[in-house]
Write a protein that holds these residues in place. Structure first.
Motif, mmCIF file in Angstrom:
data_model
loop_
_atom_site.group_PDB
_atom_site.id
_atom_site.type_symbol
_atom_site.label_atom_id
_atom_site.label_comp_id
_atom_site.label_asym_id
_atom_site.label_seq_id
_atom_site.Cartn_x
_atom_site.Cartn_y
_atom_site.Cartn_z
ATOM 1 N N TYR A 1 0.830 -1.205 0.000
ATOM 2 C CA TYR A 1 0.000 0.000 0.000
ATOM 3 C C TYR A 1 0.866 1.258 0.000
ATOM 4 N N LYS A 2 0.300 2.357 -0.513
ATOM 5 C CA LYS A 2 0.953 3.655 -0.377
ATOM 6 C C LYS A 2 0.442 4.281 0.908
ATOM 7 N N THR A 3 1.373 4.747 1.741
ATOM 8 C CA THR A 3 0.990 5.171 3.080
ATOM 9 C C THR A 3 1.389 6.615 3.373
ATOM 10 N N GLY A 4 0.706 7.178 4.343
ATOM 11 C CA GLY A 4 1.040 8.479 4.888
ATOM 12 C C GLY A 4 1.188 8.366 6.392
ATOM 13 N N VAL A 5 1.931 9.293 6.980
ATOM 14 C CA VAL A 5 2.100 9.357 8.434
ATOM 15 C C VAL A 5 1.865 10.796 8.873
ATOM 16 N N ILE A 6 1.161 10.966 9.979
ATOM 17 C CA ILE A 6 0.944 12.285 10.571
ATOM 18 C C ILE A 6 1.379 12.204 12.023
ATOM 19 N N GLY A 7 2.323 13.057 12.414
ATOM 20 C CA GLY A 7 2.768 12.988 13.799
ATOM 21 C C GLY A 7 3.881 13.934 14.172
ATOM 22 N N THR A 8 4.527 13.625 15.289
ATOM 23 C CA THR A 8 5.479 14.513 15.943
ATOM 24 C C THR A 8 6.695 14.826 15.087
ATOM 25 N N ILE A 9 7.269 13.823 14.449
ATOM 26 C CA ILE A 9 8.483 14.032 13.674
ATOM 27 C C ILE A 9 8.205 14.850 12.420
ATOM 28 N N GLY A 10 7.072 14.621 11.822
ATOM 29 C CA GLY A 10 6.687 15.300 10.588
ATOM 30 C C GLY A 10 5.603 14.497 9.913
ATOM 31 N N ALA B 1 5.740 19.539 10.266
ATOM 32 C CA ALA B 1 4.589 19.471 11.165
ATOM 33 C C ALA B 1 4.740 20.495 12.274
ATOM 34 N N GLU B 2 3.685 21.292 12.497
ATOM 35 C CA GLU B 2 3.711 22.286 13.572
ATOM 36 C C GLU B 2 3.366 21.658 14.921
ATOM 37 N N ARG B 3 2.491 20.671 14.903
ATOM 38 C CA ARG B 3 2.067 20.018 16.144
ATOM 39 C C ARG B 3 1.804 18.550 15.852
ATOM 40 N N THR B 4 1.713 17.746 16.923
ATOM 41 C CA THR B 4 1.526 16.306 16.764
ATOM 42 C C THR B 4 0.323 15.987 15.883
ATOM 43 N N THR B 5 -0.840 16.554 16.233
ATOM 44 C CA THR B 5 -2.044 16.396 15.416
ATOM 45 C C THR B 5 -2.460 17.779 14.940
ATOM 46 N N PRO B 6 -2.470 18.024 13.629
ATOM 47 C CA PRO B 6 -2.814 19.361 13.125
ATOM 48 C C PRO B 6 -4.223 19.795 13.516
ATOM 49 N N GLY C 1 -2.635 9.489 -4.118
ATOM 50 C CA GLY C 1 -2.817 8.036 -4.188
ATOM 51 C C GLY C 1 -2.544 7.270 -2.918
ATOM 52 N N VAL C 2 -2.559 7.954 -1.776
ATOM 53 C CA VAL C 2 -2.334 7.263 -0.502
ATOM 54 C C VAL C 2 -3.541 6.379 -0.173
ATOM 55 N N ASN C 3 -3.251 5.168 0.311
ATOM 56 C CA ASN C 3 -4.308 4.233 0.710
ATOM 57 C C ASN C 3 -4.599 4.289 2.206
ATOM 58 N N TYR C 4 -3.516 4.295 3.001
ATOM 59 C CA TYR C 4 -3.650 4.260 4.457
ATOM 60 C C TYR C 4 -2.824 5.378 5.091
ATOM 61 N N VAL C 5 -3.308 5.867 6.233
ATOM 62 C CA VAL C 5 -2.590 6.881 7.004
ATOM 63 C C VAL C 5 -2.478 6.400 8.449
ATOM 64 N N ALA C 6 -1.243 6.367 8.956
ATOM 65 C CA ALA C 6 -1.016 6.086 10.376
ATOM 66 C C ALA C 6 -0.757 7.422 11.055
ATOM 67 N N MET C 7 -1.590 7.791 12.012
ATOM 68 C CA MET C 7 -1.443 9.117 12.609
ATOM 69 C C MET C 7 -1.464 9.076 14.132
ATOM 70 N N GLU C 8 -0.625 9.921 14.724
ATOM 71 C CA GLU C 8 -0.661 10.127 16.156
ATOM 72 C C GLU C 8 -1.878 10.991 16.486
ATOM 73 N N VAL C 9 -2.586 10.604 17.526
ATOM 74 C CA VAL C 9 -3.775 11.363 17.930
ATOM 75 C C VAL C 9 -3.543 11.819 19.370
ATOM 76 N N SER C 10 -3.199 13.080 19.531
ATOM 77 C CA SER C 10 -2.865 13.609 20.846
ATOM 78 C C SER C 10 -4.117 13.836 21.680
ATOM 79 N N SER C 11 -3.923 13.899 22.987
ATOM 80 C CA SER C 11 -5.051 14.181 23.880
ATOM 81 C C SER C 11 -5.597 15.582 23.620
ATOM 82 N N HIS C 12 -4.702 16.530 23.265
ATOM 83 C CA HIS C 12 -5.157 17.877 22.937
ATOM 84 C C HIS C 12 -6.128 17.837 21.745
ATOM 85 N N SER C 13 -5.753 17.076 20.715
ATOM 86 C CA SER C 13 -6.572 17.048 19.495
ATOM 87 C C SER C 13 -7.937 16.426 19.762
#
Length: 474
Positions: A121-130, A140-145, A161-173
């Motif tokens: 699969y083509k993947t995306g990541v959203i989180g602390t590092i970027g 990335a400005e924050r863990t969860t935009p 064309g991304v199929n899946y996204v693995a993302m950090e979900v902060s308590s703030h978000s």
């Protein structure tokens, strides 16, 4: 839109954009006024109108002749709904895996990405590092935009064309409704230990915020060695995979072997036994890998694909990352910035260190102050020597933060050096063969936030430069 109190003004408007910052408003914009922690967006409604806003959403009772005004009970929720609508509900076109918890979120998302990549699969990541789209890194400005940026990012991923996204979900978000409306294929809970009490005030509020992820998820993967994880598992009504080491679970690591080369253990899935290897040491690595395996199984990926992908991962930036330039002692950079995170990393190092453990660490300014003496206690108990220094002091005085850390120190095996570069230099200067230096708190970060400016500062770069400069090579 939910929670509408009333609508005033003309019936229709052609919306060309959405904004919650009046400076970003242009002709035809829908402006959402949010009462923030420092400023109130309602004060900027006149500015938004002068810049061409066609409609306004807010929580206050406003009279805006000639402008559509939608009064709602919660502007943040309304922003999430308006953002998803404006960008065409892009999250519905992606398989999204959300990871929440105090520690392990970043590593778990990267492990999930590796498994999905291996499955084709083509993947995306959203989180602390970027944020990642495939292998392309976005800042990335924050863990969860914020929900507006998050939906824009989702649309970008769909278009590429991304199929899946693995993302950090902060308590703030979760508490601030940034992820409202997202349909998570899988929600993962890693653990819950003290952090962010500057924001949440109570541990119960921190827990309740994390738990909200599972109201938005179709399936759950939960660490049942963690007390909060067991509470979550009992309270949810969706298919769940439990994991752990000490507690009976769907994925329970047995015959665990932890060494400098990584972690090795066995698990049983549907009556079949599998041997797992992940080449990052530490008990926390067992948990992170179990969480990712659980997510992979929840998504229906074959076990052999998951094991193969995990065995090829060699770590995540700033997470137990070695700095090697030919010295005869170890230097490890890690993001550990909570009591639990610091304790886990130090216990891992203690399990293989042949020489002394020298820890360089601090605590961030304008953040949970209660954890400072706790981290001082942990570092002084589990290290042979500590150098307490500055992290990201922000608006606080570095020396004042250091003094609060010092209150928890339980022995005389430490010194205080406010300048982080000097602190790292001192650790390198005193290190001998087989010692281990841990530089904790900032991990992947390549900046330091001071009172009046942000400067470039990367623990890994600084350590490598000082090792060469001081001739600490074999």
């Amino acid at each position: 839109m939910s929670d509408i109190v009333y609508v005033k003004g003309p019936g229709d408007a052609d919306i060309s954009s959405v904004a919650y910052d009046s400076r970003m408003v242009s002709e035809g914009c829908l402006f959402v006024a949010i009462k923030g922690f420092n400023v109130d967006g309602h004060d900027f409604v006149p500015q938004a109108i002068s810049r061409g806003a066609a409609a306004i959403i807010g929580e206050q009772d406003l009279d805006l002749p000639g402008i559509i005004y939608i009064r709602v009970r919660n502007s943040r929720k309304a922003l999430a709904e308006a953002s998803a609508w404006f960008y065409g509900y892009p999250s519905r076109k992606l398989g999204i895996i959300g990871v929440t918890g105090t520690n392990g979120k970043t590593t778990t998302t990267y492990l999930v990405k590796a498994m999905l990549d291996r499955a084709g699969y083509k993947t995306g990541v959203i989180g602390t590092i970027g944020n990642l789209i495939g292998d392309k890194i976005l800042h990335a400005e924050r863990t969860t935009p914020e929900s507006l940026e998050l939906n824009r990012l989702f649309l970008n991923m769909v278009q590429q064309g991304v199929n899946y996204v693995a993302m950090e979900v902060s308590s703030h978000s979760l508490k601030l409704h940034r992820v409202d409306g997202i349909d998570f294929q899988v929600g993962i809970f890693t653990n819950l230990t003290q952090d962010h009490l500057d924001f949440h005030k109570t541990f119960e509020d921190y827990y309740e915020s994390k738990k909200k992820l599972f109201d938005l998820s179709r399936k759950a993967v939960v660490n049942v060695d963690d007390e909060s994880g067991r509470k979550i598992l009992q309270s949810i009504d969706i298919p769940a995979i439990s994991y752990g080491i000490d507690t009976d679970a769907d994925l329970r690591a047995r015959n665990v072997n932890i060494s400098l080369e990584g972690v090795f253990y066995d698990i049983e899935v549907k009556g079949e036994k599998f041997s797992i290897s992940y080449h990052v040491p530490g008990r926390f690595s067992v948990y992170n890998s179990l969480a990712a395996l659980g997510a992979g199984l929840a998504l229906g990926i074959p076990m052999d694909t998951l094991i193969d992908a995990l065995g090829k991962v060699r770590g995540v930036p700033g997470r137990f990352e070695p700095v090697i330039v030919g010295q005869d002692f170890a230097v490890i950079v890690d993001y550990a910035h909570t009591p639990d995170g610091l304790e886990n990393v130090l216990k891992t190092i203690k399990s293989f260190a042949r020489g002394r453990i020298i820890t360089v660490f601090g605590c961030g300014g304008d953040r949970d102050r209660k954890k400072r003496p706790i981290m001082g206690s942990i570092a002084s108990r589990l290290s042979d020597y500590c150098i307490i220094t500055s992290d990201n002091p922000r608006s606080e005085e570095p020396e004042a933060i250091i003094d609060e850390i010092e209150k928890g120190v339980v022995s005389s095996n430490y010194e205080k050096i406010a300048d982080r570069r000097e602190a790292i230099a001192k650790a390198i200067e005193m290190a001998k063969k087989d010692d281990v230096i841990l530089i904790a708190g900032k991990g992947h970060e390549d900046y330091q936030i001071l009172k009046d400016r942000t400067i470039h500062f990367d623990d890994r770069e600084v350590a490598a430069e000082l090792l060469v400069k001081k001739g600490k090579l074999r």
